[in-house]
Design a protein around this motif. Structure first.
Motif, PDB file in Angstrom:
ATOM      1  N   GLN A  17     -10.122  -7.655   4.696  1.00 26.29           N
ATOM      2  CA  GLN A  17      -9.174  -7.418   3.599  1.00 26.29           C
ATOM      3  C   GLN A  17      -8.860  -5.927   3.473  1.00 26.29           C
ATOM      4  O   GLN A  17      -7.699  -5.548   3.266  1.00 26.29           O
ATOM      5  N   ASP A  18      -9.870  -5.100   3.597  1.00 20.65           N
ATOM      6  CA  ASP A  18      -9.662  -3.653   3.506  1.00 20.65           C
ATOM      7  C   ASP A  18      -8.813  -3.137   4.665  1.00 20.65           C
ATOM      8  O   ASP A  18      -7.997  -2.238   4.487  1.00 20.65           O
ATOM      9  N   GLU A  19      -9.001  -3.707   5.852  1.00 22.49           N
ATOM     10  CA  GLU A  19      -8.186  -3.293   6.998  1.00 22.49           C
ATOM     11  C   GLU A  19      -6.712  -3.605   6.763  1.00 22.49           C
ATOM     12  O   GLU A  19      -5.844  -2.787   7.061  1.00 22.49           O
ATOM     13  N   GLU A  20      -6.442  -4.781   6.196  1.00 21.61           N
ATOM     14  CA  GLU A  20      -5.055  -5.146   5.892  1.00 21.61           C
ATOM     15  C   GLU A  20      -4.452  -4.173   4.883  1.00 21.61           C
ATOM     16  O   GLU A  20      -3.310  -3.730   5.037  1.00 21.61           O
ATOM     17  N   ARG A  21      -5.202  -3.863   3.849  1.00 21.62           N
ATOM     18  CA  ARG A  21      -4.709  -2.951   2.815  1.00 21.62           C
ATOM     19  C   ARG A  21      -4.547  -1.538   3.376  1.00 21.62           C
ATOM     20  O   ARG A  21      -3.571  -0.852   3.077  1.00 21.62           O
ATOM     21  N   ALA A  22      -5.484  -1.095   4.198  1.00 20.04           N
ATOM     22  CA  ALA A  22      -5.443   0.268   4.746  1.00 20.04           C
ATOM     23  C   ALA A  22      -4.272   0.448   5.710  1.00 20.04           C
ATOM     24  O   ALA A  22      -3.719   1.547   5.810  1.00 20.04           O
ATOM     25  N   GLU A  23      -3.881  -0.604   6.402  1.00 19.87           N
ATOM     26  CA  GLU A  23      -2.745  -0.521   7.322  1.00 19.87           C
ATOM     27  C   GLU A  23      -1.452  -0.190   6.579  1.00 19.87           C
ATOM     28  O   GLU A  23      -0.552   0.412   7.148  1.00 19.87           O
ATOM     29  N   ARG A  24      -1.370  -0.556   5.319  1.00 20.11           N
ATOM     30  CA  ARG A  24      -0.155  -0.329   4.535  1.00 20.11           C
ATOM     31  C   ARG A  24      -0.110   1.061   3.908  1.00 20.11           C
ATOM     32  O   ARG A  24       0.874   1.401   3.239  1.00 20.11           O
TER      33      ARG A  24
END
Length: 129
Positions: A17-24
């Motif tokens: 979940q953090d990876e998805e958010r960090a990509e943005r």
């Protein structure tokens, strides 16, 4: 042993979940700049109080989302073991790239709090009929 395996599974889910958010994060930083420009132009144009308030709330939302993504980036750089093991987390927080991500997140947090204190135009209450 089983509890540790469940914890690692949860940690991996949180990391994903953090990876998805960090990509943005780059996209969210651009939205902060755009929202800030919109607020400044509304103030300079002498827009109504309601519009300036609305632009201020939009900037607050953009800053909040960018800040959350920046902290997610920090957690991604710390890694999966940082979710459960505080010693590993502290060791990895000392790495230069993690320190830089922390500084970005803290700058966004400070900007958001300063904006909440001084940047959102208050709208006067309308009298009750």
């Amino acid at each position: 042993m089983r509890l540790a395996k469940q914890d690692m599974t949860k940690a991996r889910e949180h990391l994903a979940q953090d990876e998805e958010r960090a990509e943005r994060l780059p996209e969210l930083l651009r939205s902060v700049v755009e929202a800030e420009r919109a607020l400044d132009s509304a103030r300079e144009a002498g827009a109504p109080v309601e519009e300036v308030h609305e632009r201020g709330v939009e900037l607050d939302t953009a800053l909040t989302e960018a800040m959350r993504a920046a902290y997610a980036q920090e957690r991604v750089l710390v890694g999966v073991k940082g979710y459960d093991d505080r010693i590993k987390r502290r060791k990895r927080l000392a790495r230069p790239e993690v320190k830089q991500a922390t500084q970005v997140a803290e700058r966004l947090l400070t900007a958001r709090e300063a904006h909440r204190l001084h940047g959102i135009q208050r709208v006067p209450r309308s009298p009750v009929a």
